[in-house]
Design a protein around this motif. Structure first.
Motif, mmCIF file in Angstrom:
data_model
loop_
_atom_site.group_PDB
_atom_site.id
_atom_site.type_symbol
_atom_site.label_atom_id
_atom_site.label_comp_id
_atom_site.label_asym_id
_atom_site.label_seq_id
_atom_site.Cartn_x
_atom_site.Cartn_y
_atom_site.Cartn_z
ATOM 1 N N THR A 130 28.459 40.329 24.001
ATOM 2 C CA THR A 130 27.123 40.696 23.527
ATOM 3 C C THR A 130 26.221 39.469 23.414
ATOM 4 O O THR A 130 25.070 39.477 23.880
ATOM 5 C CB THR A 130 27.225 41.399 22.167
ATOM 6 N N LEU B 254 22.665 38.389 25.317
ATOM 7 C CA LEU B 254 21.442 38.093 24.567
ATOM 8 C C LEU B 254 20.951 36.674 24.839
ATOM 9 O O LEU B 254 19.738 36.437 24.933
ATOM 10 C CB LEU B 254 21.692 38.291 23.073
ATOM 11 N N GLN C 241 18.661 41.696 26.931
ATOM 12 C CA GLN C 241 18.708 42.839 26.022
ATOM 13 C C GLN C 241 18.003 44.062 26.591
ATOM 14 O O GLN C 241 18.373 45.202 26.271
ATOM 15 C CB GLN C 241 18.118 42.472 24.657
ATOM 16 N N VAL D 205 18.994 46.996 20.591
ATOM 17 C CA VAL D 205 20.062 47.582 21.407
ATOM 18 C C VAL D 205 20.831 48.612 20.581
ATOM 19 O O VAL D 205 21.263 48.304 19.468
ATOM 20 C CB VAL D 205 21.032 46.486 21.910
ATOM 21 N N TYR E 165 18.996 41.766 19.391
ATOM 22 C CA TYR E 165 20.133 42.661 19.145
ATOM 23 C C TYR E 165 19.680 43.941 18.455
ATOM 24 O O TYR E 165 20.209 45.034 18.734
ATOM 25 C CB TYR E 165 21.170 41.933 18.293
#
Length: 328
Positions: free
Chosen positions: A68, A72, A77, A101, A98
């Motif tokens: 993740t 990013l 994203q 998402v 974040y």
């Protein structure tokens, strides 16, 4: 680890059609190191699995912290249809991105949940994401036209690097950037991280470091070849248990006392906190007299900093400064 040969799920026809519409071909085994959306397919072999991406994904799903945060860090994203399974909070500089998402699950989502968001690419830090307790094997997703990628550090034993290095982390960042057609972002990120590591490790003199991950009866320590060893090597310190095989290995407190480390890394995790580790050391009859304990020469690192990814540089910086490197 055994994976099922195939699996079936019940999903809306529109979702399955969307997935099948993105079917990718099988490619060669040359690693991708450059990226351009107009340059044609990106072909690579990942954890022994051939992967060919015919066009940059638009609906990626990430599983695990490192995957993740790499997405990013590369500013991707807007290409993410979902994410799952964090061990720690996302780094502050990525928090706003974040938040945009969708979070599909606290740990691994079900196969059905993942199908609901119609992904065209699934990226995980560990092979277990595609195991029986995860979202199903990679071959099953490939049959649905969904490409997959696993961090080299998280591959099964026979396909991961024999000894993980920062170059393996940078290769993963380059692979992901190539897949999404943002190669120049990867090079900027890697150059910055290389410069930070070089700066902070200057002046480190190979101090002996004990990396204590977990366990009181038989401490699990950083061994020869995984994330802890990679971070210690990049910081310029000496791994007290470099002769032990694997990423982590169990040892004894008697051996720790004999080796008398200069600095002790305390891994901070929700299931075994750095504070609890510190209290144990300072109350233990033999350990409390170690110079590193008496002088409180500790470096606290989040568990997630061990997984191959963009926050490894933070661990290198903290460790190098903790032993007296530049910027301490």
């Amino acid at each position: 680890m055994r994976f099922p040969v195939s699996w079936r799920v019940t999903a809306p026809l529109s979702v399955l059609l969307a997935l099948l519409g993105g079917c990718a071909a099988t490619g060669d085994d040359k690693p991708a190191t450059t990226a351009s959306a107009a340059a044609g397919p990106v072909a690579l072999t990942n954890c022994g699995t051939p992967v060919t991406i015919t066009k940059p994904p638009a609906r990626a799903v990430t599983m695990n912290q490192s995957a993740t945060e790499i997405m990013l860090a590369l500013g991707l994203q807007d290409r993410m249809a979902g994410t799952a399974y964090l061990d720690d909070r996302v780094l502050p500089e990525y928090a706003a991105a974040y938040a945009k998402v969708p979070v599909l699950a606290g740990e691994y989502p079900s196969k059905e949940k993942l199908l609901e968001v119609a992904p065209d690419f699934v990226y995980a830090s560990f092979a277990t994401a595609f195991g029986d307790e995860g979202v199903g094997d990679r071959a099953g997703w490939q049959k649905l036209g969904v490409d997959t990628y696993v961090s080299a550090a998280g591959c099964s034993k026979n396909t991961r690097p024999a000894k993980l290095t920062m170059d393996d982390v940078f290769a993963e960042i380059r692979d992901i950037a190539a897949i999404f057609g943002v190669g120049e972002r990867a090079e900027t990120l890697i150059a910055d991280q290389r410069a930070r590591i070089a700066k902070v490790s200057a002046g480190v003199k190979g101090e002996k470091v004990l990396w204590w991950d977990a366990g009181n009866d038989a401490p699990s320590v950083g061994a020869c070849c995984g994330g802890p060893a990679m971070i210690m090597s990049a910081a310029g310190v000496t791994n007290t248990f470099a002769e032990l095989a694997g990423s982590w290995a169990d040892t004894s407190w008697e051996t720790v006392v004999e080796r008398n480390p200069d600095v002790i890394v305390l891994v901070d995790a929700s299931w075994d906190s750095a504070a609890a580790k510190r209290a144990f050391l300072e109350q233990h009859a033999a350990l409390r007299d170690l110079p590193a304990v008496k002088d409180k020469r500790y470096v606290v690192l989040d568990f997630s900093s061990t997984s191959a990814g963009v926050r490894n540089v933070l661990a290198v910086e903290a460790l190098a400064r903790g032993v007296g490197g530049v910027g301490s």
